[in-house]
Design an enzyme around this catalytic site. Structure first.
Site, short mmCIF file in Angstrom:
data_model
loop_
_atom_site.label_atom_id
_atom_site.label_comp_id
_atom_site.label_asym_id
_atom_site.label_seq_id
_atom_site.Cartn_x
_atom_site.Cartn_y
_atom_site.Cartn_z
N MET A 1 0.81 -1.21 0.00
CA MET A 1 0.00 0.00 0.00
C MET A 1 0.85 1.27 0.00
SD MET A 1 -3.02 -1.13 2.66
CE MET A 1 -3.97 0.36 2.38
N HIS A 2 0.19 2.39 -0.25
CA HIS A 2 0.71 3.75 -0.03
C HIS A 2 1.74 4.22 -1.06
CE1 HIS A 2 -1.19 2.94 3.78
NE2 HIS A 2 -0.20 2.20 4.22
N ASP B 1 -2.61 -5.01 0.30
CA ASP B 1 -2.12 -6.33 0.70
C ASP B 1 -2.78 -6.87 1.96
OD1 ASP B 1 -0.84 -4.42 2.30
OD2 ASP B 1 1.18 -5.08 1.81
#
Length: 483
Positions: free
Chosen positions: A79-80, A235
């Site tokens: 992520m991110h 995830d």
């Protein structure tokens, strides 16, 4: 057949699943992380494509007929990550990853704007996407001016697979631009970082159709036409789909590079002051909360690299029987920490070392330190209104029985081990591919695996673990005051 593709930090995993949810095969493509400066962590998006091709090609070599029968593909990803594209969809710079902390000053400034916590339900952490774009604007203004689209890692892979700019709720909730309750982009928060909705991908639910595999790739992989691509998931939400952690009260503890204590919720329950993440789940009208530890197995792997032994050798030296804490304390903050401190600057430390502190004592302290970090997340979840009665362990670190006993005792909760099988993010992504391709009931597909074994807390060591946790808790402010 259904294919799950998971972009991790160290590799891309491709998993092939049949319509009875049996795993037919899996393969991996390796990835490296670039750390050009302290606190930086980057990857080249082209490497995700290379690693995906490597993994799927390996599957094709082993299971050509099964791969040819794929009807749906699900995506999962770290992520991110800030993947910046120009108007021609060319990558402008290496992707700034989830564990990159360079934008701590920008994150602090955005977090001071009360609109962010109110709309997103979360602290603006340095690892989130919005402060990274603020950093790019402040430090690479000419590049920032060229940004036409901002994509998360798995959604850049989707662009290559399907030619469309699409994301979904669970991953987008980690950007600091999503109205998490409303499950839509917030124009107000985008404007606060000098961006607009036109620079964001279209949003769908993780179980919805979100593109179709390009004909060239279908031909390369021996697939037919019309292969559906699901929205997918970040995830952790994908792992939750793989574990069947989709209904309220279900929870798992993930011992991966990072550590996650994940609880599914049937309603939006924000409490940003607890430093718990409150995100959309991958399934419609569901949310989740999670405490995040930035260095779980990463802490053990760091120690293994310093000592020159493998992680399994180090944990093997401890045996299976849980020992009382030795007095050596380890703070696993080698990359900063999220829950509960939201502190990008803090760093790890050993405390209480003496001449008797051997290799085993250091290993034990690292395992206990990560276990106590999970306890911090448990306390933060409780402050956010979520009470857990048991957790299921997943991730590479769950292969260590000693570590699981330490976590069970630190949490004071039973830790369930699922029956043999791969129930991680790639499996969850394959399940989402099935749901999207067949318009299946998400809750009927995302069921929990059987429990093979339950590890109970060691009640005989409960008091000594509580004392050690007290030392652990006292150490953070003492270390922080010296920085």
């Amino acid at each position: 057949m259904y294919l799950g593709l998971d972009i991790g930090t160290s590799g891309v995993k491709a998993l092939l699943m049949d319509d009875a949810q049996r795993i037919v095969g899996s393969a991996n493509g390796a990835l490296d992380v670039s750390r050009p400066h302290m606190g930086w962590s980057e990857q080249a998006p082209a490497d995700w494509i290379r690693a995906t091709r490597q993994a799927v090609s390996a599957l094709k070599a082993e299971h050509p007929q099964e791969l040819a029968a794929v009807k749906g593909i699900g995506l999962s990803g770290q992520m991110h990550g800030a993947t910046l594209l120009d108007a021609r969809d060319e990558v402008l710079r290496p992707c700034i990853l989830w564990n990159d902390t360079r934008s701590f000053a920008e994150a602090e400034k955005l977090d001071a704007d009360p609109r962010f916590r109110k709309i997103t339900g979360n602290i603006v952490f340095p690892g989130f996407t919005a402060p990274k774009l603020a950093w790019v604007k402040n430090n690479e203004p000419e590049l920032f001016a060229k940004v036409a689209k901002v994509l998360l890692p798995k959604d850049y892979l989707r662009l290559w697979l399907a030619g469309e700019h699409i994301s979904e709720m669970s991953d987008s909730a980690g950007t600091s631009w999503l109205d998490v309750a409303g499950r839509r982009w917030s124009p107000e928060l985008l404007a606060a970082t000098d961006l607009d909705e036109g620079q964001m991908p279209r949003l769908v639910e993780g179980s919805e159709r979100a593109g179709q595999l390009r004909a060239e790739l279908a031909a390369e992989w021996g697939m037919g036409s019309g292969v559906v691509i699901a929205g997918g998931a970040g995830d952790n939400a994908a792992s939750a789909c793989g574990m069947g952690t989709v209904r309220p009260g279900h929870a798992f503890a993930s011992l991966g590079t990072s550590g996650v204590l994940f609880a599914a919720n049937g309603a939006y329950l924000p409490n940003p002051e607890s430093a718990v993440h409150t995100f959309c789940h991958a399934l419609p009208e569901t949310w989740h909360q999670m405490g995040v530890i930035l260095a779980a197995t990463d802490s053990l792997n760091w120690l293994a690299g310093i000592i020159g032994r493998s992680a399994s050798e180090l944990t093997g030296e401890l045996g299976d029987a849980l020992h009382a804490p030795s007095g050596v304390t380890f703070l696993p903050y080698i990359s900063g920490e999220r829950t509960p401190h939201n502190d990008a600057a803090i760093r790890g430390v050993f405390s209480g070392l003496d001449r008797e502190s051997d290799r085993a004592a250091l290993t034990q302290a690292v395992l206990e330190g990560v276990a106590f970090a999970f306890r911090d997340s448990l306390e933060a979840l409780a402050a956010a209104g979520t009470t857990l009665t048991r957790v299921t362990a997943i991730g590479g670190g769950s292969r260590s029985r000693y570590w699981l006993k330490a976590i069970a005792t630190a949490l004071g909760l039973p830790v369930d081990l699922p029956a043999d099988g791969d129930f991680g993010a790639a499996f969850g992504a394959a399940r989402l591919g099935l749901i999207a391709a067949e318009a299946a009931d998400p809750f009927a597909v995302c069921t929990a695996p059987a429990t093979a074994e339950t590890i109970e807390p060691d009640t005989a060591l409960a008091d000594t673990y509580a004392e050690a946790y007290g030392r652990y808790r006292a150490l953070y402010p003492a270390v922080r005051s010296t920085m």
